[in-house]
Scaffold this active site. Structure first.
Site, PDB file in Angstrom:
ATOM      1  CD1 TRP A  46      -7.698  26.317   9.824  1.00  0.00           C
ATOM      2  CD2 TRP A  46      -8.729  27.471  11.425  1.00  0.00           C
ATOM      3  NE1 TRP A  46      -7.931  25.468  10.869  1.00  0.00           N
ATOM      4  CE2 TRP A  46      -8.572  26.136  11.863  1.00  0.00           C
ATOM      5  CE3 TRP A  46      -9.364  28.390  12.266  1.00  0.00           C
ATOM      6  CZ2 TRP A  46      -9.019  25.701  13.102  1.00  0.00           C
ATOM      7  CZ3 TRP A  46      -9.814  27.962  13.499  1.00  0.00           C
ATOM      8  CH2 TRP A  46      -9.640  26.632  13.915  1.00  0.00           C
TER       9      TRP A  46
ATOM     10  CG  ASP B 136      -3.423  32.013   9.087  1.00  0.00           C
ATOM     11  OD1 ASP B 136      -2.366  31.569   9.578  1.00  0.00           O
ATOM     12  OD2 ASP B 136      -4.546  31.618   9.442  1.00  0.00           O
TER      13      ASP B 136
ATOM     14  CE  LYS C 262      -1.465  24.651  12.840  1.00  0.00           C
ATOM     15  NZ  LYS C 262      -2.589  23.731  13.022  1.00  0.00           N
TER      16      LYS C 262
END
Length: 357
Positions: free
Chosen positions: A100, A167, A191
């Site tokens: 990511w 992030d 999450k």
């Protein structure tokens, strides 16, 4: 049916009371006689949910006044673009620590001059780079605080000579952070902050308005800040789930309380893996993630990987298969994952090790 022990990397496990509240709202929302899925986002009842959600973010993260909370659809992958669109003028630096992090860098390169200041790709992203210099002329420096696929995590909040962007999809609200060190914190909700369909960005307002390019209306953070994240129809259902998740977190004592539990969970699982001959953790010890524990079969035991997946499933343990890019196993210990869940997995590891070593 016995209760499952869920270790999915995302969408992650939700508290039971959050799921129940969401289901009830779908049937009938806030006495309106309508489902949450059909109620107007301009209604008084929805406005109260939206306002409370933004206030809960501020309270749980102890946000200074100069930060605003933005809620928008599209997930963290859209935020990759929004960050670069709003902040990148000359050049930006990225810490390349996994799938990511690399995708965020690639997205920024489509906007302007962005490059990797340091990378851990040389060893399969199993560690966090160290000893690198951050140039002082960057518009911003981007990090991924917790690498879901590879199980590494930044240990603390770094000092940075330029605006720091993070992030935090995998570890937001799981530990106390020094918000003031960051210019932008963003992530997907699925999450620790709810379910898929909405992302969050916590933006220090003084970093906006510095780029010379035209920013399309729906890609401009200022649009959402100026309209309370309701410039257009927001993703109502995911935000409702976020609201109930934040309420739940507050009810159990907030971030400080859940961090203590999270540290105990991670310690218990890593202890089981470190004492095993059949399994081994994948991430460097000093960079191990508290949220995403990655592990694999030790050399000589590779043939047992599918056996352990079945062994765990027979014990109601699900969601431990590793990402397709990394293989092996991964157990995500998000806030709603309980110590009992982790104890069940640790016990399964110990018993499987005893039988097969």
């Amino acid at each position: 049916m016995s209760r499952l022990h869920i270790f999915n990397a995302g969408p992650g496990v939700l508290p039971g009371e959050v799921t129940d509240s969401a289901a009830e709202a779908v049937r009938g929302f806030a006495g309106t006689g309508m489902s949450l899925l059909t109620v107007s986002h301009r209604s008084k009842e929805w406005g109260e949910v939206m306002e409370e959600t933004l206030c809960l973010w501020r309270e749980l993260m102890d946000l200074p006044e100069e930060y605003s909370v933005v809620l928008v659809g599209g997930g963290a992958s859209l935020q990759f673009l929004l960050v670069a669109m709003n902040l990148l003028e000359r050049r930006a630096g990225y810490l390349d620590t996994g799938v990511w992090a690399h995708k965020a860098l690639v997205e920024a390169r489509g906007i302007g001059n962005a490059y990797a200041v340091a990378s851990s790709e040389d060893r399969g992203y199993t560690y966090i780079p160290k000893g690198y210099d951050i140039p002082s002329d960057l518009d911003y420096f981007h990090v991924t605080s917790c690498n879901t696929v590879y199980g590494t995590q930044l240990q603390g909040d770094m000092a940075c000579p330029v605006p720091l962007v993070a992030d935090m999809s995998s570890d937001i609200l799981s530990r106390r952070i020094e918000v003031e060190r960051y210019a932008v914190i963003y992530g997907g909700a699925q999450k620790n902050a709810g379910t898929a369909g909405v992302s969050f960005a916590i933006v220090r307002r003084d970093v906006l308005g510095r780029v010379s390019r035209h920013i399309p209306t729906l890609l401009d953070y200022r649009t959402y800040i100026g309209h309370g994240s309701m410039f257009n129809t927001p993703p109502v259902f995911p935000i409702f789930v976020m609201n109930r998740t934040l309420r739940w977190l507050k009810s159990i004592g907030g971030v400080d309380a859940v961090e203590k539990v999270n540290r105990r969970k991670a310690a218990a699982l890593y202890a089981a893996l470190d004492s095993s001959r059949v399994f081994r953790p994948k991430a460097a010890v000093e960079d191990r993630s508290m949220m995403n524990v990655t592990f694999e079969m030790a050399p000589g035991y590779e043939r047992l990987e599918e056996d352990f997946i079945r062994y765990a499933r027979e014990r109601d343990i699900v969601g431990i298969k590793g990402h397709r890019f990394a293989g092996g196993f991964r157990a995500s210990l998000y806030n709603a994952c309980t110590e009992q869940d982790v104890a069940a997995l640790a016990e399964a590891i110990k018993l499987f090790d005893k039988v097969n070593r």
